[in-house]
Scaffold this motif. Sequence first.
Motif, mmCIF file in Angstrom:
data_model
loop_
_atom_site.group_PDB
_atom_site.id
_atom_site.type_symbol
_atom_site.label_atom_id
_atom_site.label_comp_id
_atom_site.label_asym_id
_atom_site.label_seq_id
_atom_site.Cartn_x
_atom_site.Cartn_y
_atom_site.Cartn_z
ATOM 1 N N ALA A 40 0.834 -1.209 0.000
ATOM 2 C CA ALA A 40 0.000 0.000 0.000
ATOM 3 C C ALA A 40 0.867 1.256 0.000
ATOM 4 O O ALA A 40 0.612 2.194 -0.763
ATOM 5 N N ALA A 41 1.895 1.260 0.826
ATOM 6 C CA ALA A 41 2.770 2.434 0.890
ATOM 7 C C ALA A 41 3.484 2.669 -0.434
ATOM 8 O O ALA A 41 3.549 3.802 -0.925
ATOM 9 N N ARG A 42 4.017 1.598 -1.028
ATOM 10 C CA ARG A 42 4.749 1.742 -2.298
ATOM 11 C C ARG A 42 3.812 2.165 -3.422
ATOM 12 O O ARG A 42 4.178 2.970 -4.279
ATOM 13 N N ALA A 43 2.589 1.634 -3.418
ATOM 14 C CA ALA A 43 1.633 1.933 -4.496
ATOM 15 C C ALA A 43 0.910 3.259 -4.290
ATOM 16 O O ALA A 43 0.270 3.758 -5.220
ATOM 17 N N GLY A 44 1.000 3.807 -3.086
ATOM 18 C CA GLY A 44 0.306 5.062 -2.808
ATOM 19 C C GLY A 44 -1.196 4.900 -2.678
ATOM 20 O O GLY A 44 -1.962 5.775 -3.068
ATOM 21 N N VAL A 45 -1.623 3.763 -2.117
ATOM 22 C CA VAL A 45 -3.049 3.504 -1.903
ATOM 23 C C VAL A 45 -3.246 3.083 -0.452
ATOM 24 O O VAL A 45 -2.297 2.764 0.256
ATOM 25 N N GLY A 46 -4.488 3.049 -0.028
ATOM 26 C CA GLY A 46 -4.803 2.570 1.310
ATOM 27 C C GLY A 46 -4.916 1.057 1.343
ATOM 28 O O GLY A 46 -5.200 0.419 0.321
ATOM 29 N N LYS A 47 -4.697 0.475 2.526
ATOM 30 C CA LYS A 47 -4.840 -0.976 2.666
ATOM 31 C C LYS A 47 -6.257 -1.419 2.319
ATOM 32 O O LYS A 47 -6.447 -2.510 1.775
ATOM 33 N N THR A 48 -7.242 -0.578 2.612
ATOM 34 C CA THR A 48 -8.622 -0.961 2.308
ATOM 35 C C THR A 48 -8.835 -1.128 0.811
ATOM 36 O O THR A 48 -9.617 -1.979 0.385
ATOM 37 N N THR A 49 -8.130 -0.339 0.010
ATOM 38 C CA THR A 49 -8.216 -0.490 -1.448
ATOM 39 C C THR A 49 -7.708 -1.863 -1.860
ATOM 40 O O THR A 49 -8.320 -2.546 -2.683
ATOM 41 N N ILE A 50 -6.610 -2.277 -1.273
ATOM 42 C CA ILE A 50 -6.048 -3.592 -1.600
ATOM 43 C C ILE A 50 -7.002 -4.689 -1.176
ATOM 44 O O ILE A 50 -7.324 -5.591 -1.956
ATOM 45 N N TYR A 51 -7.491 -4.620 0.059
ATOM 46 C CA TYR A 51 -8.366 -5.684 0.560
ATOM 47 C C TYR A 51 -9.720 -5.709 -0.148
ATOM 48 O O TYR A 51 -10.403 -6.726 -0.133
ATOM 49 N N ARG A 52 -10.091 -4.618 -0.791
ATOM 50 C CA ARG A 52 -11.330 -4.608 -1.564
ATOM 51 C C ARG A 52 -11.206 -5.540 -2.774
ATOM 52 O O ARG A 52 -12.173 -6.124 -3.225
ATOM 53 N N TRP A 53 -9.976 -5.669 -3.309
ATOM 54 C CA TRP A 53 -9.773 -6.450 -4.523
ATOM 55 C C TRP A 53 -9.137 -7.812 -4.279
ATOM 56 O O TRP A 53 -9.333 -8.734 -5.070
ATOM 57 N N TRP A 54 -8.329 -7.930 -3.227
ATOM 58 C CA TRP A 54 -7.612 -9.189 -2.976
ATOM 59 C C TRP A 54 -7.688 -9.549 -1.493
ATOM 60 O O TRP A 54 -7.514 -8.676 -0.638
ATOM 61 N N PRO A 55 -7.860 -10.834 -1.174
ATOM 62 C CA PRO A 55 -7.939 -11.226 0.243
ATOM 63 C C PRO A 55 -6.581 -11.374 0.926
ATOM 64 O O PRO A 55 -6.514 -11.424 2.152
ATOM 65 N N SER A 56 -5.496 -11.448 0.145
ATOM 66 C CA SER A 56 -4.181 -11.712 0.742
ATOM 67 C C SER A 56 -3.077 -11.294 -0.217
ATOM 68 O O SER A 56 -3.318 -11.054 -1.401
ATOM 69 N N ARG A 57 -1.857 -11.269 0.297
ATOM 70 C CA ARG A 57 -0.709 -10.970 -0.564
ATOM 71 C C ARG A 57 -0.551 -12.054 -1.623
ATOM 72 O O ARG A 57 -0.155 -11.777 -2.754
ATOM 73 N N GLY A 58 -0.856 -13.301 -1.274
ATOM 74 C CA GLY A 58 -0.767 -14.384 -2.247
ATOM 75 C C GLY A 58 -1.688 -14.169 -3.430
ATOM 76 O O GLY A 58 -1.322 -14.435 -4.577
#
Length: 196
Positions: A40-58
């Motif tokens: 999230a930090a590297r991409a410049g987005v919030g963690k919630t944005t990531i979790y909205r699309w993917w359940p895990s780093r895998g």
Amino acid sequence: MSPGPNAARRSESSRKAILAATEELCRENGYRKLTIEAIAARAGVGKTTIYRWWPSRGAIVLELLDETATVGTAPPNTGDLAADLRALLQEVIDIIVPADTSPGVGLMAESLQDPELGRALRERLIEPRIETFKQRLRQAQDAGQLPADADLEVALDLLYGPIYHRLALHLGMPDSDHLDALIAHVLRALTAPKAG
């Protein structure tokens, strides 16, 4: 009055930034150190944005690998079966090298402990590429380059097995000559006359 920002474009740019950040972080520090926070930090987005699309780093790494794989659903068919098999094997080697920072190796390792991720890996990345491999061998059978009764499951194990064996035992990936020799030996075994 100007229209508001295009949400679809913003979402797609965020998605691409997340995938790029994931690849960069894996290559820099390895999969084990990859975190959603760092992505999230590297991409410049919030963690919630990531979790909205993917359940895990895998799941993120799986999408990254699926998008960046060089061989799609249509197998290479140059007319040279050995060269085409080499291209298919090289795709796998490219995904797992270097092993210590490869997103693919980290994903494979995690999928052994996470059955849902393992199923997704198999369905999205592995099974389509197995089918691509078999499709190329069926084309070779149709062209008379392989016997009609050649066992495609055995061919799969003979060609891909050594790569994963070398990965699991830290033996390094085959160099160009070794890869060519492997393919030549397997093709010789598949086309050998049956003992009668």
